[in-house]
Write a protein that holds these residues in place. Structure first.
Motif, PDB file in Angstrom:
ATOM      1  N   GLU A  26       0.851  -1.227  -0.191  1.00 43.30           N
ATOM      2  CA  GLU A  26      -0.050  -0.029   0.115  1.00 43.30           C
ATOM      3  C   GLU A  26       0.741   1.219  -0.024  1.00 43.30           C
ATOM      4  O   GLU A  26       0.597   2.351  -0.809  1.00 43.30           O
ATOM      5  CB  GLU A  26      -0.914  -0.008   1.271  1.00 43.30           C
ATOM      6  CG  GLU A  26      -2.034   0.790   1.333  1.00 43.30           C
ATOM      7  CD  GLU A  26      -2.676   0.434  -0.106  1.00 43.30           C
ATOM      8  OE1 GLU A  26      -3.470   1.349  -0.698  1.00 43.30           O
ATOM      9  OE2 GLU A  26      -3.113  -0.937  -0.490  1.00 43.30           O
ATOM     10  N   SER A  30       1.415   4.182  -3.156  1.00 41.41           N
ATOM     11  CA  SER A  30       0.925   5.577  -3.196  1.00 41.41           C
ATOM     12  C   SER A  30       2.226   6.401  -3.300  1.00 41.41           C
ATOM     13  O   SER A  30       2.131   7.586  -4.127  1.00 41.41           O
ATOM     14  CB  SER A  30       0.486   6.074  -1.665  1.00 41.41           C
ATOM     15  OG  SER A  30       1.475   5.945  -0.595  1.00 41.41           O
ATOM     16  N   GLU A  34       2.666   8.683  -7.158  1.00 38.39           N
ATOM     17  CA  GLU A  34       2.913  10.019  -7.026  1.00 38.39           C
ATOM     18  C   GLU A  34       3.920  10.346  -8.365  1.00 38.39           C
ATOM     19  O   GLU A  34       3.871  11.353  -9.024  1.00 38.39           O
ATOM     20  CB  GLU A  34       3.394  10.366  -5.885  1.00 38.39           C
ATOM     21  CG  GLU A  34       2.228  10.590  -4.593  1.00 38.39           C
ATOM     22  CD  GLU A  34       1.552  11.662  -4.783  1.00 38.39           C
ATOM     23  OE1 GLU A  34       2.301  12.687  -5.041  1.00 38.39           O
ATOM     24  OE2 GLU A  34       0.229  11.573  -4.393  1.00 38.39           O
ATOM     25  N   SER A  74      -3.061   0.454  -9.628  1.00 39.83           N
ATOM     26  CA  SER A  74      -3.361   2.005  -9.352  1.00 39.83           C
ATOM     27  C   SER A  74      -4.662   1.916 -10.235  1.00 39.83           C
ATOM     28  O   SER A  74      -5.888   2.643  -9.846  1.00 39.83           O
ATOM     29  CB  SER A  74      -2.346   2.932  -9.829  1.00 39.83           C
ATOM     30  OG  SER A  74      -2.756   4.246 -10.085  1.00 39.83           O
ATOM     31  N   HIS A 117      -4.976   8.057  -8.512  1.00 39.87           N
ATOM     32  CA  HIS A 117      -5.118   6.920  -9.318  1.00 39.87           C
ATOM     33  C   HIS A 117      -6.028   7.358 -10.520  1.00 39.87           C
ATOM     34  O   HIS A 117      -5.709   6.849 -11.577  1.00 39.87           O
ATOM     35  CB  HIS A 117      -5.957   6.034  -8.529  1.00 39.87           C
ATOM     36  CG  HIS A 117      -5.215   5.453  -7.136  1.00 39.87           C
ATOM     37  ND1 HIS A 117      -4.193   4.610  -7.482  1.00 39.87           N
ATOM     38  CD2 HIS A 117      -5.387   5.579  -5.768  1.00 39.87           C
ATOM     39  CE1 HIS A 117      -3.646   4.438  -6.074  1.00 39.87           C
ATOM     40  NE2 HIS A 117      -4.390   4.943  -5.291  1.00 39.87           N
TER      41      HIS A 117
END
Lengths: 212, 212
Positions: A26, A30, A34, A74, A117
């Motif tokens: 997780e 993230s 980015e 994603s 996402h």
DNA sequence: GTCTATACCGTGATAGAC
DNA sequence: GTCTATCACGGTATAGAC
């Protein structure tokens, strides 16, 4: 590539000095999303991801099978969020025009609320299997909205003579373009997003022209 | 990348067998832009370009200094076309709302008429110097249109309370999204483009709602 | 204006120690 | 869950012959 980073992508800039950050799928995802959104998926190397995550390239493979899995995770997330909107009561009950308006508004909010996402999803070009699967699902979504527009025209709530397919494309072209400039504004972001959705919905359904 | 080509990019498919095509900067550029738009700039290798052009990688360097120069040539062309619109009489004379409508319409037509270059421009992310220069000029364009929207609101022709910056962004988000699906339809394409521009302009200024 | 051959480096990915 | 070390490959770009 002669690349000089656009704005020194160090998502985990704070921890950049420390190294040896501990990651789950997780947290890694993230970070990756980015970086993908700044550099582009193809423009991002595993080395870029490693730096941003504060670990080495090899460590990334402990969590995921490779770059493409991060992409798949994603865009799947983005698509699940969008399709969920179509199952909400507001998208299933009432006049088609109202349902369409509901979907437009909710899509704006979903885009803003799930910005990283969805942004990545919207930039996918179809070079890999994961990307092509995502494009297929996007097409599906578009068709269902076009059907909604067609029904709204039939029911007489939208101007006659509109092309439903074109109308759906233009509306969602506008909605999706939000991802190109919107940046969450900290607190008050929720209200901000609501106002954005209102402004867009008003523009689409009532136009810019002053009728006073 | 695990890439399997999306649709076998062979722009010069006809000549693919023959090899040894003769190229100018111009012909090479048009091939390159096509491939960039299918594969993405970062996803395109010199080998991809060479195959599509029907020559070898090394031969490309006879015409241009490298991949980035091809990108710069393309986006410069796109931007020059867009800025030229702002200098046309229709964009400089009359009420601001009419000038804005003119610019929106002309931008649609320019996008369609110069589709490959504009498409590439709209996908640029800022990884290289050429890309960052392009993004700067795009921002310039946006500001000039936002000023036009502000003037139109002041003159009372557009609804009061509109945010000019947001309005400009949403309008051009819609216009630009055309590049994601529009494909020229052979003959009649000019009429087709005109109808598209009309539909979009009507949507933006008068909305979808039926007022009968 | 094209070719072959090659330099050189960054890439995604794996092996195995800690 | 991280590391170091290493691999094979493909990337951009150059040199020089035809």
């Amino acid at each position: 590539m002669v690349s000089t980073p656009p704005a020194a992508v160090s998502a985990a800039a704070a921890s950049a000095a420390g190294r040896r950050d501990s990651h789950s799928v997780e947290s890694l995802l993230s970070v990756a999303v980015e970086v993908f959104n700044v550099r582009g998926y193809d423009g991002t190397s595993m080395e870029d991801l490693a730096k941003a995550a504060g670990i080495t390239k090899s460590s990334i493979y402990h969590h995921v099978s490779g770059k493409e899995e991060l992409l798949r995770l994603s865009v799947t997330r983005a698509l699940d969020g969008l399709f969920a909107i179509l199952d909400e009561p507001g998208a299933r009950e009432g006049r088609a025009a109202d349902r369409l308006e509901y979907v437009v508004r909710r899509t704006c909010l979903e885009l803003v609320g799930n910005l990283p996402h969805v942004t990545l999803l919207l930039r996918v070009r179809g070079n890999t299997a994961a990307e092509r699967d995502a494009l297929d699902r996007r097409r599906d979504f578009d068709h269902r909205v076009a059907a909604l527009a067609a029904a709204a025209i039939d029911e007489g709530d939208l101007r006659a003579g509109l092309d439903p397919r074109l109308t759906a494309r233009l509306i969602f072209g506008m909605v999706n373009s939000i991802s190109e400039w919107y940046r969450p504004g900290g607190r008050g972001a929720e209200k901000e997003a609501g106002e954005l959705a209102d402004a867009l919905t008003a523009l689409v359904f009532d136009g810019l022209r002053n009728r006073a």
